[in-house]
Design a protein around this motif. Structure first.
Motif, PDB file in Angstrom:
ATOM      1  N   ARG A  45       6.557  -2.276  -3.657  1.00 27.32           N
ATOM      2  CA  ARG A  45       6.809  -3.571  -4.304  1.00 27.32           C
ATOM      3  C   ARG A  45       6.509  -3.498  -5.798  1.00 27.32           C
ATOM      4  N   ILE A  46       5.442  -2.812  -6.147  1.00 23.99           N
ATOM      5  CA  ILE A  46       5.085  -2.670  -7.561  1.00 23.99           C
ATOM      6  C   ILE A  46       6.125  -1.818  -8.287  1.00 23.99           C
ATOM      7  N   GLU A  47       6.485  -0.703  -7.682  1.00 24.06           N
ATOM      8  CA  GLU A  47       7.428   0.215  -8.326  1.00 24.06           C
ATOM      9  C   GLU A  47       8.828  -0.378  -8.477  1.00 24.06           C
ATOM     10  N   THR A  48       9.205  -1.269  -7.576  1.00 25.44           N
ATOM     11  CA  THR A  48      10.525  -1.889  -7.667  1.00 25.44           C
ATOM     12  C   THR A  48      10.515  -3.167  -8.505  1.00 25.44           C
ATOM     13  N   GLY A  49       9.345  -3.578  -8.986  1.00 21.90           N
ATOM     14  CA  GLY A  49       9.258  -4.739  -9.860  1.00 21.90           C
ATOM     15  C   GLY A  49       9.082  -6.054  -9.146  1.00 21.90           C
ATOM     16  N   VAL A  50       8.924  -6.031  -7.826  1.00 24.23           N
ATOM     17  CA  VAL A  50       8.705  -7.269  -7.080  1.00 24.23           C
ATOM     18  C   VAL A  50       7.333  -7.848  -7.423  1.00 24.23           C
ATOM     19  N   GLU A  51       6.352  -6.973  -7.592  1.00 20.59           N
ATOM     20  CA  GLU A  51       5.002  -7.360  -8.014  1.00 20.59           C
ATOM     21  C   GLU A  51       4.729  -6.754  -9.377  1.00 20.59           C
ATOM     22  N   ASN A  52       4.075  -7.510 -10.228  1.00 26.17           N
ATOM     23  CA  ASN A  52       3.681  -6.992 -11.536  1.00 26.17           C
ATOM     24  C   ASN A  52       2.172  -6.800 -11.567  1.00 26.17           C
ATOM     25  N   THR A  53       1.758  -5.586 -11.926  1.00 21.05           N
ATOM     26  CA  THR A  53       0.337  -5.271 -12.029  1.00 21.05           C
ATOM     27  C   THR A  53       0.138  -4.335 -13.211  1.00 21.05           C
ATOM     28  N   SER A  54      -1.100  -4.014 -13.452  1.00 23.24           N
ATOM     29  CA  SER A  54      -1.402  -3.050 -14.510  1.00 23.24           C
ATOM     30  C   SER A  54      -1.143  -1.635 -14.011  1.00 23.24           C
ATOM     31  N   ASP A  55      -0.949  -0.730 -14.939  1.00 20.59           N
ATOM     32  CA  ASP A  55      -0.773   0.679 -14.578  1.00 20.59           C
ATOM     33  C   ASP A  55      -2.014   1.216 -13.880  1.00 20.59           C
ATOM     34  N   PHE A  57      -4.076  -0.424 -11.922  1.00 28.10           N
ATOM     35  CA  PHE A  57      -4.084  -0.879 -10.533  1.00 28.10           C
ATOM     36  C   PHE A  57      -3.102  -0.063  -9.700  1.00 28.10           C
ATOM     37  N   LEU A  58      -1.919   0.193 -10.246  1.00 29.61           N
ATOM     38  CA  LEU A  58      -0.937   0.997  -9.526  1.00 29.61           C
ATOM     39  C   LEU A  58      -1.498   2.379  -9.220  1.00 29.61           C
ATOM     40  N   GLU A  59      -2.150   2.990 -10.177  1.00 30.27           N
ATOM     41  CA  GLU A  59      -2.739   4.309  -9.945  1.00 30.27           C
ATOM     42  C   GLU A  59      -3.826   4.248  -8.877  1.00 30.27           C
ATOM     43  N   GLN A  60      -4.623   3.189  -8.884  1.00 32.50           N
ATOM     44  CA  GLN A  60      -5.672   3.008  -7.881  1.00 32.50           C
ATOM     45  C   GLN A  60      -5.062   2.902  -6.482  1.00 32.50           C
ATOM     46  N   VAL A  61      -3.999   2.137  -6.353  1.00 34.16           N
ATOM     47  CA  VAL A  61      -3.351   1.950  -5.051  1.00 34.16           C
ATOM     48  C   VAL A  61      -2.701   3.256  -4.592  1.00 34.16           C
ATOM     49  N   LYS A  62      -2.119   3.993  -5.517  1.00 34.01           N
ATOM     50  CA  LYS A  62      -1.528   5.290  -5.166  1.00 34.01           C
ATOM     51  C   LYS A  62      -2.600   6.269  -4.691  1.00 34.01           C
ATOM     52  N   LYS A  63      -3.766   6.229  -5.304  1.00 33.36           N
ATOM     53  CA  LYS A  63      -4.866   7.097  -4.871  1.00 33.36           C
ATOM     54  C   LYS A  63      -5.339   6.703  -3.476  1.00 33.36           C
ATOM     55  N   GLU A  64      -5.376   5.406  -3.214  1.00 32.42           N
ATOM     56  CA  GLU A  64      -5.748   4.933  -1.872  1.00 32.42           C
ATOM     57  C   GLU A  64      -4.733   5.430  -0.845  1.00 32.42           C
ATOM     58  N   ARG A  65      -3.438   5.352  -1.178  1.00 34.76           N
ATOM     59  CA  ARG A  65      -2.392   5.836  -0.283  1.00 34.76           C
ATOM     60  C   ARG A  65      -2.559   7.328  -0.025  1.00 34.76           C
ATOM     61  N   LEU A  66      -2.848   8.091  -1.062  1.00 33.17           N
ATOM     62  CA  LEU A  66      -3.032   9.531  -0.911  1.00 33.17           C
ATOM     63  C   LEU A  66      -4.238   9.844  -0.036  1.00 33.17           C
ATOM     64  N   ASN A  67      -5.328   9.119  -0.213  1.00 30.00           N
ATOM     65  CA  ASN A  67      -6.518   9.323   0.605  1.00 30.00           C
ATOM     66  C   ASN A  67      -6.224   9.045   2.080  1.00 30.00           C
ATOM     67  N   LEU A  68      -5.526   7.950   2.347  1.00 26.87           N
ATOM     68  CA  LEU A  68      -5.169   7.624   3.725  1.00 26.87           C
ATOM     69  C   LEU A  68      -4.239   8.691   4.306  1.00 26.87           C
ATOM     70  N   LYS A  69      -3.275   9.149   3.512  1.00 25.31           N
ATOM     71  CA  LYS A  69      -2.351  10.180   3.989  1.00 25.31           C
ATOM     72  C   LYS A  69      -3.110  11.461   4.327  1.00 25.31           C
ATOM     73  N   ASP A  70      -4.075  11.821   3.493  1.00 26.96           N
ATOM     74  CA  ASP A  70      -4.872  13.017   3.770  1.00 26.96           C
ATOM     75  C   ASP A  70      -5.639  12.884   5.083  1.00 26.96           C
ATOM     76  N   GLN A  71      -6.241  11.720   5.314  1.00 28.69           N
ATOM     77  CA  GLN A  71      -6.976  11.498   6.562  1.00 28.69           C
ATOM     78  C   GLN A  71      -6.045  11.581   7.774  1.00 28.69           C
ATOM     79  N   LEU A  72      -4.893  10.955   7.651  1.00 30.15           N
ATOM     80  CA  LEU A  72      -3.928  10.974   8.748  1.00 30.15           C
ATOM     81  C   LEU A  72      -3.420  12.381   9.003  1.00 30.15           C
ATOM     82  N   PHE A  73      -3.159  13.132   7.946  1.00 30.79           N
ATOM     83  CA  PHE A  73      -2.665  14.496   8.102  1.00 30.79           C
ATOM     84  C   PHE A  73      -3.695  15.370   8.804  1.00 30.79           C
TER      85      PHE A  73
END
Length: 80
Positions: A45-55, A57-73
Motif C-alpha cells: 500500500r505504501i509503495e503503490t501510494g495508497v498510504e503516505n508515510t515517511s521513508d 517508516f517504510l524502511e522499518q516496515v520492510k525490516k519487519e517483513r524481512l525478519n518475519l520472512k527469515d523466521q518463516l523460512f
C-alpha cells in the motif's frame, strides 16, 4: 514502477507444500504467516501510494517483513 510480489508463495514457490502443511498444523507458523501477510500488504500500500508515510517508516516496515520472512523460512527449512 513495478511493485514486486513478496508473499511467501512467490518468495518460496518450491516450498508450497511445506507452507500449506505448516499453516494447517503449526499455530505459531500460522500466526507468523498472517503477520507477514499483513506487513507485506502494508508495504505494498505504501509503495503503490495508497498510504503516505515517511521513508524511515517504510524502511522499518520492510525490516519487519524481512525478519518475519527469515523466521518463516527457518521453520520451512526444518521440515523440508
Amino acid at each position: 514502477m513495478t511493485i514486486e510480489k513478496h508473499d511467501l508463495h512467490h518468495e518460496f514457490p518450491e516450498m508450497a507444500d511445506e507452507i500449506h502443511e505448516l499453516k494447517t498444523s503449526n499455530a505459531h507458523f500460522a500466526k507468523l504467516f498472517d503477520q507477514y501477510h499483513n506487513v507485506d500488504q502494508q508495504v505494498r500500500r505504501i509503495e503503490t501510494g495508497v498510504e503516505n508515510t515517511s521513508d524511515e517508516f517504510l524502511e522499518q516496515v520492510k525490516k519487519e517483513r524481512l525478519n518475519l520472512k527469515d523466521q518463516l523460512f527457518q521453520m520451512l527449512k526444518a521440515i523440508a
